[in-house]
Enzyme design. Sequence first.
Site: not given
Length: 339
Positions: A119, A244
Amino acid sequence: MMRSLTDSWELGGVHVPNRVMLAPLAGIGNWFVRLQAKRYGAGMAVSEMVSSFGIHHGNEKTCTEMLRIHPEERRVGTDGSGGVTSLQLFGQDPDVMRSAAASVARVGGVDIIDLNMGCPVPKVMKTGAGAAMLKDPDTAVAVATAAREGSGLPVTVKLRSGERKGDRSGLDLAHRLVAEAGVAAITFHPRSAQVHHKGVPDYDLARELVETLPAPVILTGGLQDVASIRSAFEYTGAEAVMLARGCLGNPWLFAQVLGLREEPPTRAEVLDELDWVMDRAVEHLGPDRGGRYLRKFYPWYVTTLGEGTALQQALQQTSTVEEARAVLAPLRDAAAAAA
């Protein structure tokens, strides 16, 4: 040996019915988003990123909402076997991760634990978690080991190529995680944390990892349409692909990639699917919170409908599901008349 995205495979001893998955979408991938992906064919769905500290300390929202595994998630799948569920955790403390992973295993319904070490969001990285772990491989290995030992479940790790452009630390860490922590697979996003989701993913780097890592590599990043997904899968030799942003408001992408349908959704199908999402949001959060929460979902479906800013603005001004359905009613009437 020729492989197909429709082929089943084993991930850490878990049977996965095909090679197309839903990625862990932060703030989005709750139970009904995972269920939706599985309804359209995804062989596995990964949850949104969940804090190991939140679980360890018993945070109510974390433990009641983000750890929720809906019974229907176990009863879908293109071959009737049920979809696989992976829950993604993040955090930089091995002891906390061990505790959190054990709690997740006790919840039931989770087949695999995924660890977020990619992330790029500053508020995550400043704690030493997410992509910051690329700079601290010893801790990363300890965290992954703790998750595996604490849960007794297969553990996968999602990685970026590196922290900055040209950095290849993600490849080095991938090898250590497999060799030293017993990680079952690596999900690889071949962009650096520095660029977030901008630029073209380095599929050459992904191919290099596939060729050198003695464990499955799951490819994610830049997979927006059927052609690009199939091309990247074939070029890199990855074990599977993880969708995604390309599937937001467009779950039909899973079915198209798997060859279950070719045509794009009709306007009536999109409106019906949005109606399903609205019902699930109310089931998940109640009518008030659900109505507000849906504002992040509307733009994706408006785009799939081919509508513009007027509808977008009207939906963003709603605060309840009933108000949103009233805004959408003329489109539904028009779709029914055209059918």
